[in-house]
Design a protein around this motif. Structure first.
Motif, PDB file in Angstrom:
ATOM      1  N   THR A 179      47.673  55.688  59.778  1.00  0.00           N
ATOM      2  CA  THR A 179      46.727  56.346  60.666  1.00  0.00           C
ATOM      3  C   THR A 179      46.944  55.940  62.126  1.00  0.00           C
ATOM      4  O   THR A 179      46.856  56.771  63.036  1.00  0.00           O
ATOM      5  CB  THR A 179      45.292  55.995  60.216  1.00  0.00           C
ATOM      6  OG1 THR A 179      45.056  56.684  58.982  1.00  0.00           O
ATOM      7  CG2 THR A 179      44.253  56.394  61.227  1.00  0.00           C
ATOM      8  N   ALA A 180      47.235  54.664  62.338  1.00  0.00           N
ATOM      9  CA  ALA A 180      47.439  54.190  63.715  1.00  0.00           C
ATOM     10  C   ALA A 180      48.648  54.894  64.333  1.00  0.00           C
ATOM     11  O   ALA A 180      48.664  55.207  65.527  1.00  0.00           O
ATOM     12  CB  ALA A 180      47.629  52.674  63.711  1.00  0.00           C
ATOM     13  N   SER A 236      43.872  46.425  62.152  1.00  0.00           N
ATOM     14  CA  SER A 236      43.749  45.043  61.668  1.00  0.00           C
ATOM     15  C   SER A 236      44.410  44.033  62.591  1.00  0.00           C
ATOM     16  O   SER A 236      44.009  42.872  62.640  1.00  0.00           O
ATOM     17  CB  SER A 236      44.395  44.921  60.290  1.00  0.00           C
ATOM     18  OG  SER A 236      45.787  45.207  60.393  1.00  0.00           O
ATOM     19  N   LYS A 267      43.850  47.658  52.453  1.00  0.00           N
ATOM     20  CA  LYS A 267      43.650  48.050  53.839  1.00  0.00           C
ATOM     21  C   LYS A 267      44.636  47.402  54.803  1.00  0.00           C
ATOM     22  O   LYS A 267      45.188  48.043  55.670  1.00  0.00           O
ATOM     23  CB  LYS A 267      42.225  47.720  54.271  1.00  0.00           C
ATOM     24  CG  LYS A 267      41.939  48.287  55.647  1.00  0.00           C
ATOM     25  CD  LYS A 267      40.510  48.519  55.893  1.00  0.00           C
ATOM     26  CE  LYS A 267      40.298  49.201  57.220  1.00  0.00           C
ATOM     27  NZ  LYS A 267      40.741  50.605  57.207  1.00  0.00           N
TER      28      LYS A 267
HETATM   29  O1  M6R Z   1      45.611  47.851  60.425  1.00  0.00           O
HETATM   30  P1  M6R Z   1      46.559  48.915  60.862  1.00  0.00           P
HETATM   31  O2  M6R Z   1      45.924  49.909  61.768  1.00  0.00           O
HETATM   32  O3  M6R Z   1      47.829  48.372  61.437  1.00  0.00           O
HETATM   33  O4  M6R Z   1      46.953  49.675  59.534  1.00  0.00           O
HETATM   34  C1  M6R Z   1      47.907  50.690  59.535  1.00  0.00           C
HETATM   35  C2  M6R Z   1      47.871  51.495  58.271  1.00  0.00           C
HETATM   36  O5  M6R Z   1      48.130  50.679  57.169  1.00  0.00           O
HETATM   37  C3  M6R Z   1      46.530  52.189  58.071  1.00  0.00           C
HETATM   38  O6  M6R Z   1      46.206  52.990  59.162  1.00  0.00           O
HETATM   39  C4  M6R Z   1      46.549  53.056  56.788  1.00  0.00           C
HETATM   40  O7  M6R Z   1      47.448  54.103  56.947  1.00  0.00           O
HETATM   41  C5  M6R Z   1      45.152  53.559  56.449  1.00  0.00           C
HETATM   42  N1  M6R Z   1      44.823  53.232  55.093  1.00  0.00           N
HETATM   43  C6  M6R Z   1      45.014  55.025  56.524  1.00  0.00           C
HETATM   44  O8  M6R Z   1      43.729  55.441  56.248  1.00  0.00           O
END
Ligand code: M6R
Length: 606
Positions: free
Chosen positions: A300-301, A347, A601
């Motif tokens: 998502t990021a 995160s 997550k």
């Molecule tokens: O903590 P982060 O933003 O680095 O995580 C990145 C991806 O693992 C995270 O956005 C993942 O794709 C989500 N589960 C999507 O909903």
């Protein structure tokens, strides 16, 4: 991936560990376990499946009654989810919980087998527990230092030794770990929400630091056994922020928190109507001086980065390359001095994004972290950091983190466009004030979720579907598609609408619904043509467009109208119905929305 906790104090340790693990279950839920001192002996309870299985098991078997112990919630890497592979691992002398991956576990295992050890699980973690046992000579810190000097990979370890029933030991490298500091009680945890019911104060454990924690004292050593003095951190999240607050799921709660999260993230960065990034020293001159911009992130990021690319290139006329961190790290990217690499992460602990940061720094680029979790590794290691203020995001499916990330992408685009002289100060102010209107539009959309519920009912039985859009709508369709697949388990793909005829249209039949996103008025007609093409091949189409968009009768089977704002900003609003469609589809299919299968997550391993 995997959450570890530890407690020493005066409360019932098993209760504290279970409560804290509940807050970390988003990190994995393949199994759960605890090890607690009871009558100076280590008592282990563990089993496959979610934490509730462990709770039920302890109700049957009796839960340990001590005041000191460690706990674990697992996302399986080495060895299937099973009782035997559940953590803690150890023997009568010691017990450990682990988050991370031991890369040289096979070599260590051979060595330990030669020393007479036999293994019961398929985990990499068991090698560390046996290595600790092998070196144990009654001095835990020395034992830990010797053991970790032979371990390659990433680890956050919570350890208890039978000879020290009033202490927990912890060490970390490349996996996060905090030490919660309470009154007559102390904690370890992989993440802040796990301690918030007891304390907001914590220490951040740095690479290869070893902590010795008793109820009244925390002593931290470096790898040379020198004592390290640390600054106490204070969490700015409340315990309530990590609760469902009356919503059925964290995901729904977090979707509803978006208007506030966006306001809280952007408002402190607006000074007299203009974006202001002085918090991290990003002046107009510095911002305008970068040759190229790279945005590197995962999931998502990374999609937030895609939105950023479209907006920054459109407004500021600066080239932006978006990379998945997992690709960036292995493709010897052409970044260097004079470039800006923006790392986006909710995160702040995602392993690939972290490595992309290290590579960028090594190559001489400036790095800017856009991170939600205060004090996380990426935030600490980047040259500059800007925090998004979404509050804790517990649901595995990311929602509010995405909309705050894209809001910050807009702020950067406005500022850069102004700094480079591409837009006037007046135009920049206009954009900022438009952005400030967006939270109210999201609130308006959230007041009636019938449309999204109805759309979900139309796609819930599909085996596969496509999301299509052009430009910013294409960037957004990637996120819509990811959201749907991760919680509904329906296969879906996102395609640039103009690409359909180059292959994917072969997938279209009356069994393949299409969700078309058409918020961008300049390409609306083009997207409508693509909709006609899929409709004439039998597809049922759900169309998302602005409430004032001129759409002919019968173009789509179902139309979702989104409150209008400047078309450039429409993706922030349009993200919300996409999240809701995924949410309600998952509900209708009876899935566990907050804890979808196979996922965790925080992806702290490669
Ligand atoms: O903590 P982060 O933003 O680095 O995580 C990145 C991806 O693992 C995270 O956005 C993942 O794709 C989500 N589960 C999507 O909903």
């Amino acid at each position: 991936m995997c959450g570890i906790v530890g407690y020493v104090g005066k409360r019932n340790c098993a209760d504290v560990l279970v409560g804290s693990l509940r807050k970390l279950e988003y990190r994995g839920y393949d199994s759960a376990g605890i090890a607690v001192f009871e009558n100076n002996k280590i008592k282990v309870e563990k089993c496959q499946g979610k934490l509730d299985n462990l709770v039920a098991k302890m109700e049957r078997d009796g839960k340990p009654s001590g005041v000191c112990g460690i706990g674990h919630t697992r996302w399986a890497t080495h060895g299937e989810p099973s009782d035997i592979n559940s953590h803690p691992h150890g023997n009568k002398r010691l017990s450990i919980v682990h988050n991370g991956i031991i890369e040289n576990y096979a070599k260590l295992k051979i060595f330990l087998e030669e020393q007479g050890y036999s293994f019961v699980s398929q985990t990499d973690t068991e090698t560390v527990s046996k290595l600790l046992d092998y070196y144990y000579d009654g001095a835990p810190v020395d034992t830990i230092i010797r053991a970790i000097s032979e371990v390659e990979g990433s680890y956050a370890l919570g350890i208890i030794f039978r000879d020290f029933p009033d202490r927990i030991f912890a060490v970390r490298k490349d996996s996060p770990l905090i030490i919660g500091v309470g009154e007559g009680e102390n904690f370890i945890a992989s993440d802040v929400p796990a301690i918030l019911n007891y304390t907001k104060n914590y220490y951040l454990l740095e690479q290869d630091e070893i902590a010795v924690i008793s109820r009244d004292e925390v002593i931290i050593y470096d790898i040379h056994k020198e004592i390290v003095h640390k600054e106490l951190q204070t969490a700015d999240w409340d315990a309530d922020a990590a609760e469902k607050g009356g919503y059925e799921h964290f995901m729904l709660k977090e979707i509803h928190e978006q208007p506030t999260a966006i306001k809280t993230t952007i408002t402190p960065r607006i000074n007299e109507g203009m974006p202001d990034f002085s918090e991290c020293g990003l002046t107009d001159e510095i911002l305008a001086s970068y040759r190229n911009i790279y945005i590197v992130a995962c999931g998502t990021a990374m999609h937030a980065g895609m939105v950023g690319k479209y907006v920054i290139e459109k407004l500021a006329r600066t080239p932006v390359t978006v990379d998945m961190a997992s690709e960036f790290r292995y493709r010897d990217p052409i970044v260097g001095e004079g470039d800006l690499v923006i790392l986006i992460s909710q995160s702040g602990e995602t392993a690939d994004t972290k490595e992309a940061l290290n590579i960028s720094k090594r190559k001489g680029a400036k790095t800017l972290a856009l991170v939600n979790v205060k004090g996380s590794s990426i935030a600490r290691e980047a040259d500059m950091v800007m925090y998004t203020h979404a509050g804790p995001e517990i649901s595995v499916a990311s929602t509010k983190a995405f909309t705050v990330q894209i809001s910050m992408m807009y702020m950067l685009a406005f500022k850069l466009a102004y700094a480079k002289g591409v837009i006037t100060e007046e135009k920049c102010r206009e954009y900022v004030s438009e952005l400030l209107e967006v939270p109210a539009l999201i609130e308006k959309y959230l007041s009636d979720k019938n449309e999204a519920q109805y759309a979900a009912s139309r796609i819930m039985n599909a085996e596969s579907l496509l999301y299509i859009g052009r430009g910013l709508d294409y960037a957004l369709s990637m996120e819509g598609s990811l959201k749907l697949k991760e919680i509904s388990y329906i296969h879906s793909e996102a395609y640039a609408a103009g690409e359909l005829k180059h292959g994917p249209i072969a997938l279209i039949s009356d069994q393949t619904p299409v969700i078309a996103i058409a918020t961008q008025s300049d390409v609306l007609e083009k997207t409508v043509s693509n909709i006609e093409e899929v409709k004439s091949r039998g597809a049922k189409v759900v169309l998302m467009c602005g409430e004032n968009a001129q759409i002919g009768e019968g173009v789509a089977d179902y139309v979702i109208r989104i409150p209008e704002c400047d078309k450039l900003l429409m993706p922030i609003v349009a993200a919300v119905p996409l999240q809701l469609i995924a949410y309600y589809t998952a509900i209708l299919r009876g899935n566990d929305v907050d804890q979808p299968r196979n996922l965790a997550k925080s992806v702290t391993v490669e």
